[in-house]
Motif scaffolding. Structure first.
Motif, PDB file in Angstrom:
ATOM      1  N   THR A 532       0.831  -1.212   0.000  1.00 13.81           N
ATOM      2  CA  THR A 532       0.000   0.000   0.000  1.00 13.81           C
ATOM      3  C   THR A 532       0.871   1.272   0.000  1.00 13.81           C
ATOM      4  O   THR A 532       0.369   2.366  -0.237  1.00 13.81           O
ATOM      5  N   ILE A 533       2.154   1.135   0.331  1.00 16.18           N
ATOM      6  CA  ILE A 533       3.057   2.290   0.396  1.00 16.18           C
ATOM      7  C   ILE A 533       3.983   2.248  -0.819  1.00 16.18           C
ATOM      8  O   ILE A 533       4.588   1.206  -1.112  1.00 16.18           O
ATOM      9  N   PRO A 534       4.132   3.360  -1.538  1.00 17.52           N
ATOM     10  CA  PRO A 534       4.957   3.374  -2.763  1.00 17.52           C
ATOM     11  C   PRO A 534       6.451   3.363  -2.454  1.00 17.52           C
ATOM     12  O   PRO A 534       7.126   4.402  -2.504  1.00 17.52           O
ATOM     13  N   LEU A 535       7.006   2.192  -2.105  1.00 21.59           N
ATOM     14  CA  LEU A 535       8.436   2.077  -1.782  1.00 21.59           C
ATOM     15  C   LEU A 535       9.286   1.823  -3.024  1.00 21.59           C
ATOM     16  O   LEU A 535      10.493   1.633  -2.925  1.00 21.59           O
ATOM     17  N   SER A 536       8.649   1.818  -4.185  1.00 19.84           N
ATOM     18  CA  SER A 536       9.399   1.575  -5.415  1.00 19.84           C
ATOM     19  C   SER A 536       9.976   2.870  -5.997  1.00 19.84           C
ATOM     20  O   SER A 536      10.782   2.837  -6.921  1.00 19.84           O
ATOM     21  N   GLU A 537       9.575   4.022  -5.418  1.00 20.67           N
ATOM     22  CA  GLU A 537      10.058   5.297  -5.950  1.00 20.67           C
ATOM     23  C   GLU A 537      10.076   6.340  -4.822  1.00 20.67           C
ATOM     24  O   GLU A 537       9.222   7.217  -4.746  1.00 20.67           O
ATOM     25  N   VAL A 538      11.080   6.188  -3.929  1.00 20.79           N
ATOM     26  CA  VAL A 538      11.208   7.090  -2.776  1.00 20.79           C
ATOM     27  C   VAL A 538      12.263   8.141  -3.118  1.00 20.79           C
ATOM     28  O   VAL A 538      13.391   7.807  -3.498  1.00 20.79           O
ATOM     29  N   SER A 539      11.904   9.415  -2.965  1.00 23.72           N
ATOM     30  CA  SER A 539      12.801  10.521  -3.348  1.00 23.72           C
ATOM     31  C   SER A 539      13.806  10.824  -2.224  1.00 23.72           C
ATOM     32  O   SER A 539      13.403  11.054  -1.078  1.00 23.72           O
ATOM     33  N   TYR A 540      15.094  10.818  -2.577  1.00 24.44           N
ATOM     34  CA  TYR A 540      16.188  11.136  -1.635  1.00 24.44           C
ATOM     35  C   TYR A 540      17.090  12.207  -2.237  1.00 24.44           C
ATOM     36  O   TYR A 540      17.129  12.393  -3.470  1.00 24.44           O
ATOM     37  N   GLN A 541      17.829  12.886  -1.353  1.00 24.63           N
ATOM     38  CA  GLN A 541      18.871  13.819  -1.802  1.00 24.63           C
ATOM     39  C   GLN A 541      20.224  13.236  -1.439  1.00 24.63           C
ATOM     40  O   GLN A 541      20.408  12.705  -0.342  1.00 24.63           O
ATOM     41  N   VAL A 542      21.201  13.357  -2.343  1.00 26.89           N
ATOM     42  CA  VAL A 542      22.555  12.833  -2.091  1.00 26.89           C
ATOM     43  C   VAL A 542      23.277  13.805  -1.148  1.00 26.89           C
ATOM     44  O   VAL A 542      23.393  15.004  -1.436  1.00 26.89           O
ATOM     45  N   ILE A 543      23.737  13.282  -0.023  1.00 22.26           N
ATOM     46  CA  ILE A 543      24.473  14.092   0.961  1.00 22.26           C
ATOM     47  C   ILE A 543      25.977  13.972   0.722  1.00 22.26           C
ATOM     48  O   ILE A 543      26.713  14.944   0.722  1.00 22.26           O
ATOM     49  N   ARG A 544      26.449  12.757   0.519  1.00 23.22           N
ATOM     50  CA  ARG A 544      27.878  12.515   0.313  1.00 23.22           C
ATOM     51  C   ARG A 544      28.059  11.321  -0.596  1.00 23.22           C
ATOM     52  O   ARG A 544      27.256  10.381  -0.558  1.00 23.22           O
ATOM     53  N   ILE A 545      29.121  11.365  -1.430  1.00 20.49           N
ATOM     54  CA  ILE A 545      29.407  10.238  -2.319  1.00 20.49           C
ATOM     55  C   ILE A 545      30.888   9.923  -2.225  1.00 20.49           C
ATOM     56  O   ILE A 545      31.722  10.830  -2.139  1.00 20.49           O
ATOM     57  N   SER A 546      31.249   8.651  -2.168  1.00 18.49           N
ATOM     58  CA  SER A 546      32.644   8.235  -1.976  1.00 18.49           C
ATOM     59  C   SER A 546      33.474   8.575  -3.210  1.00 18.49           C
ATOM     60  O   SER A 546      32.936   8.777  -4.307  1.00 18.49           O
ATOM     61  N   PRO A 547      34.819   8.626  -3.059  1.00 20.48           N
ATOM     62  CA  PRO A 547      35.684   8.929  -4.213  1.00 20.48           C
ATOM     63  C   PRO A 547      35.445   7.995  -5.403  1.00 20.48           C
ATOM     64  O   PRO A 547      35.506   8.414  -6.551  1.00 20.48           O
ATOM     65  N   GLY A 548      35.131   6.727  -5.135  1.00 18.43           N
ATOM     66  CA  GLY A 548      34.892   5.774  -6.227  1.00 18.43           C
ATOM     67  C   GLY A 548      33.492   5.845  -6.801  1.00 18.43           C
ATOM     68  O   GLY A 548      33.196   5.217  -7.823  1.00 18.43           O
ATOM     69  N   GLY A 549      32.586   6.592  -6.144  1.00 25.04           N
ATOM     70  CA  GLY A 549      31.218   6.754  -6.635  1.00 25.04           C
ATOM     71  C   GLY A 549      30.302   5.595  -6.317  1.00 25.04           C
ATOM     72  O   GLY A 549      29.169   5.536  -6.809  1.00 25.04           O
ATOM     73  N   LYS A 550      30.763   4.643  -5.444  1.00 27.53           N
ATOM     74  CA  LYS A 550      29.937   3.457  -5.167  1.00 27.53           C
ATOM     75  C   LYS A 550      29.247   3.511  -3.811  1.00 27.53           C
ATOM     76  O   LYS A 550      28.361   2.703  -3.538  1.00 27.53           O
ATOM     77  N   ARG A 551      29.672   4.434  -2.941  1.00 26.81           N
ATOM     78  CA  ARG A 551      29.049   4.558  -1.608  1.00 26.81           C
ATOM     79  C   ARG A 551      28.377   5.916  -1.513  1.00 26.81           C
ATOM     80  O   ARG A 551      29.002   6.948  -1.780  1.00 26.81           O
ATOM     81  N   LEU A 552      27.087   5.930  -1.132  1.00 25.96           N
ATOM     82  CA  LEU A 552      26.325   7.187  -1.052  1.00 25.96           C
ATOM     83  C   LEU A 552      25.614   7.307   0.290  1.00 25.96           C
ATOM     84  O   LEU A 552      25.103   6.313   0.812  1.00 25.96           O
ATOM     85  N   GLN A 553      25.612   8.511   0.843  1.00 24.66           N
ATOM     86  CA  GLN A 553      24.788   8.820   2.005  1.00 24.66           C
ATOM     87  C   GLN A 553      23.613   9.659   1.514  1.00 24.66           C
ATOM     88  O   GLN A 553      23.807  10.636   0.775  1.00 24.66           O
ATOM     89  N   LEU A 554      22.402   9.292   1.924  1.00 25.61           N
ATOM     90  CA  LEU A 554      21.189   9.908   1.399  1.00 25.61           C
ATOM     91  C   LEU A 554      20.293  10.426   2.526  1.00 25.61           C
ATOM     92  O   LEU A 554      20.281   9.859   3.625  1.00 25.61           O
ATOM     93  N   ALA A 555      19.558  11.493   2.233  1.00 23.34           N
ATOM     94  CA  ALA A 555      18.546  12.022   3.162  1.00 23.34           C
ATOM     95  C   ALA A 555      17.223  12.096   2.429  1.00 23.34           C
ATOM     96  O   ALA A 555      17.148  12.573   1.294  1.00 23.34           O
ATOM     97  N   ILE A 556      16.155  11.612   3.066  1.00 25.33           N
ATOM     98  CA  ILE A 556      14.843  11.563   2.422  1.00 25.33           C
ATOM     99  C   ILE A 556      14.289  12.971   2.222  1.00 25.33           C
ATOM    100  O   ILE A 556      14.537  13.867   3.032  1.00 25.33           O
ATOM    101  N   GLN A 557      13.620  13.189   1.139  1.00 28.27           N
ATOM    102  CA  GLN A 557      12.984  14.474   0.856  1.00 28.27           C
ATOM    103  C   GLN A 557      11.648  14.535   1.602  1.00 28.27           C
ATOM    104  O   GLN A 557      10.703  13.836   1.253  1.00 28.27           O
TER     105      GLN A 557
END
Length: 781
Positions: A532-557
């Motif tokens: 019943t909850i749309p978990l297939s398309e949750v909007s986040y903002q990128v807070i930090r991304i690792s030098p290799g681009g494979k690790r991301l920290q996200l905050a929900i909008q």
């Protein structure tokens, strides 16, 4: 001949009065004058040189506190100015004469003299409620004290190396040293050995050996900024006897006196520490710690985050460690160098969606290359100038930090140096750096100053407070996801940890996203739990991304559409508390903070200001200082009343700009900075006038440069960078600990201190940037 001329002649003949050729000199100086002139001069000299036995009692007659002195067998009541005048004039007249008596009765702070000159009588003038005088608080003064120190004011006799005897007063005594208040009429030398007799205590106490002289070495000479008639000597006892310990024990004759003395000391220390902790929690400077050439630890405060954040690229990855590269640090941490200070210029350059950092330390380039760096960098809004001060840690400090290696992810016993990074110029003053001619050099001359893209080390980062900075706890949680950005490119990955409002994820391939970008997350597995909850398309903002681009920290909008999703994560965490493992936040213990407190306080490179609210307006309450004072602080001290410093040259006429605006209680407000130019006109050591202007108040650059040149020619010039920020919570874990201990001694004093600290609603900081302003305006002498 007129009366003033006769007095002048007599004054000039005083040194020769007892010499064998006095008559010859008198005849020469009165040659051509009537015989009566010679007679009148001689009469005046006989009068002022006549021995005197009259006591001087200045109580209630001078602007200053008087105390009893027994000088040459006569009991006087003198203040500090008269006490200095006594020594000065007894040397001039040869002994205590009528001339000395007159000098003591006519000092410049005598109410009768002040009234004749039309000056207001100090004690009769009501205190100005709008005064900008503040209390100076010596920060870190009692930091290393390991022995009992008795504050007592008793008369002593001190014999200098040249056999001159000086009457002085004790300020405090300890088994290994002392502090004395002495008249400034004498010439004291660092390292000089003096013999001290405790004349007043010898009359009062029956202690064996108290009549004997005690040898001391002068290790410090401090000016009295509010009174040029006295100085303070800090001395080290050379005598190995336990006489002073016995005297202290004798003076504190019973247990209640000892307890009162110890408790008073603890109360004063607790108050001082309250201001120290507030300073370290709110300083705008960034303390950093190194192990050799490698940055290991960064200490965050309420107000230094703009510096920390500046050194982050488009991925929100720190590049601060690249600022301290090996070649640069080898200069700053050279063997045998206890402390060094250098200016670092920096800017960022955008290239192919990447933030490239450039930095240059003053000694690293020729004048031409530096000017090129200025011309290229100062045209960009990212332009900054920093001052980096580096100090070698002592063995004691290394051992103190070594005890806390288990708390942090670093070996604290390997730390070797402490640094303080201060911002001393920003985009508001960048036009000054474009005044010089641009050298004819190619831009690629600046390539050696470009930072490495990916730093070799990642320092630990802790706050100067043992309170959590996180909005909510994070939990280890692994679940498959798919992330997609604005280009709709889907990348698979998994969550590493989650919270109600955020997530930390790892991807199978690098993502092109940057910090600040928006993305969409598809929680493939979690969607099966609740369709019943749309978990297939949750909007986040990128807070930090690792030098290799494979690790991301996200905050929900956060939005009304996502409230159900946020609520779902809250229920997921709540219902699985027994299964989920909370991620440990790196919080320093009180013991580690104490160690950092001790290290940083004797490395102060700026002056903290504490602002309180009086009625509806803000008013400076206190200023934190270390002695000897920096030159611009000495100006403020001399302008102050009694023991206070005057901040009128800084804040008078600028209270709205420097206090009201920066210290508005707006959540998330950062510190504001202003540059103030100060011109002090002096005659000898006395200040005749002080003029100050904010750099923004000058009508033109020519007007500003003219002000600096006039100040250099006619007096002293200082440029001060002033910080202002609101204080939302002055309390720290260490202050609460101190208050708990103080409650055991005095509940009233603990409550009073707690109220005083909580009344601090604003924080300011003064940084001396005189040298940097003169360099960028090319006005160095």
């Amino acid at each position: 001949m007129q009366q003033p001329e006769i007095l002048s002649l007599a004054e000039r003949l005083i040194p020769a009065y007892h010499s064998h050729d006095f008559e010859h000199l008198l005849n020469q100086m009165t040659e051509g004058e009537p015989p009566s002139t010679k007679i009148l001069v001689k009469m005046e000299l006989n009068r002022v040189m006549a021995p005197c036995t009259k006591p001087v009692d200045l109580r209630g007659r001078v602007k200053g506190e008087c105390r009893e002195y027994n000088l040459d067998g006569i009991r006087h009541f003198l203040d500090d100015v008269a006490f200095n005048a006594y020594h000065k004039n007894t040397r001039k007249f040869g002994s205590y004469t009528e001339g000395v008596w007159e000098a003591l009765s006519n000092t410049h702070n005598n109410f009768r003299v002040m009234q004749k000159r039309g000056k207001p009588v100090g004690t009769e003038v009501a205190a100005n409620p709008n005064s900008l005088d503040v209390e100076p608080i010596t920060l870190g003064y009692d930091l290393k004290r390991r022995e009992n120190r008795l504050k007592t004011s008793t008369q002593i006799e001190m014999q200098l190396k040249n056999k001159q005897v000086v009457n002085a007063l004790t300020v405090d005594l300890s088994p290994s040293g002392a502090k004395f208040k002495v008249p400034s009429a004498f010439d004291y030398k660092l390292g000089e050995v003096v013999d001290v007799t405790l004349v007043e205590l010898a009359r009062e106490l029956q202690v064996e050996g108290i009549d004997n002289a005690i040898s001391y070495r002068i290790v410090g000479i401090d000016e009295s900024y509010e009174n040029d008639a006295i100085k303070f000597l800090r001395l080290l006892k050379l005598d190995t006897s336990n006489l002073i310990e016995v005297i202290i024990e004798t003076l504190l004759t019973n247990d209640s006196q000892k307890a009162r003395h110890d408790n008073q000391d603890k109360i004063i220390r607790a108050r001082s520490r309250g201001f120290e902790h507030t300073y370290l929690k709110h300083t705008c400077n960034l303390p950093v710690f190194f192990s050799g050439n490698e940055l290991k630890l960064v200490l965050m405060t309420e107000n230094n985050q703009p510096i920390w954040q500046y050194w982050h690229d488009e991925r929100n990855q720190q590049t601060l460690s690249s600022l301290f590269h090996q070649k640069r640090m080898s200069q700053l941490t050279a063997a045998g160098v206890r402390g060094s200070s250098n200016v670092i210029y920096s800017f960022t350059h955008q290239h192919k969606d990447k933030n490239l950092f450039f930095s240059m330390m003053m000694p690293e380039a020729t004048r031409e290359v530096r000017q090129l760096f200025w011309h290229v960098g100062a045209k960009k809004e990212s332009w900054k100038a920093f001052r980096l001060s580096v100090f070698e840690l002592s063995e004691e400090e290394k051992l103190e930090l070594g005890e806390h290696s288990s708390e942090l992810d670093i070996e604290t016993n390997a730390l070797t140096h402490c640094g303080i990074l201060q911002e001393i110029s920003d985009e508001s003053s960048r036009r000054d750096y474009l005044l010089t001619d641009k050298p004819r050099l190619a831009a690629n001359e600046l390539n050696p100053f470009r930072h490495a893209r990916n730093p070799e080390s990642n320092p630990s980062c802790i706050y100067f407070d043992a309170q959590s900075r996180r909005r909510e706890p994070r939990y280890q949680f692994r679940s498959p996801i798919v992330i997609s950005g604005s280009d709709n490119r889907a990348i698979e990955g998994v969550t590493i940890d989650i919270s109600k409002h955020g997530a930390n994820i790892a991807l199978t391939s690098p993502s092109p996203l940057k910090a600040g970008d928006l993305c969409s997350i598809n929680f493939k597995e979690l969607q099966l739990y609740d369709k019943t909850i749309p978990l297939s398309e949750v909007s986040y903002q990128v807070i930090r991304i690792s030098p290799g681009g494979k690790r991301l920290q996200l905050a929900i909008q956060e939005s009304s559409q996502l409230m159900k999703t946020i609520s779902f994560f809250g229920r997921l965490i709540e219902h699985n508390q027994d299964k989920l493992i909370a991620k440990k936040e790196l919080l320093p213990s009180n013991e580690l903070l104490e160690g950092l407190h001790d290290i940083l306080l004797d490395k102060m490179v700026s002056s903290p200001l504490y602002i309180e609210k009086k009625g509806k307006s803000l008013k400076p309450k206190a200023i934190g200082v270390n002695y000897p004072l920096k030159p611009y602080l000495a100006i403020l001290a001399k302008l102050g009343d009694e023991r206070n410093f005057s901040l009128a040259p800084i804040y008078k006429g600028h209270t709205n700009t420097l206090l009201a605006q920066p210290m508005k209680r707006i959540e998330g407000a950062g510190p504001q900075f202003h540059e103030l130019y100060l011109f002090a006109s002096k005659f000898g050591t006395r200040i005749q006038s002080v003029e100050s202007k904010l750099s923004t108040e000058f009508e033109s650059l020519k007007d500003r440069i003219g002000f600096v040149k006039r100040a250099q020619m006619m007096g002293e010039f200082y440029a001060i960078r002033i910080c202002g920020a609101p204080v939302f919570d002055a309390m720290t874990a260490l202050i609460r600990k101190d208050l708990t201990e103080l409650t055991q001694i005095s509940t009233h004093q603990a409550r009073s201190l707690e109220k005083e600290i909580n009344n601090i609603v604003g924080y300011g900081e003064l940084i001396d940037i005189t040298e940097e302003v003169l360099i960028r305006l090319e006005l160095t002498k």
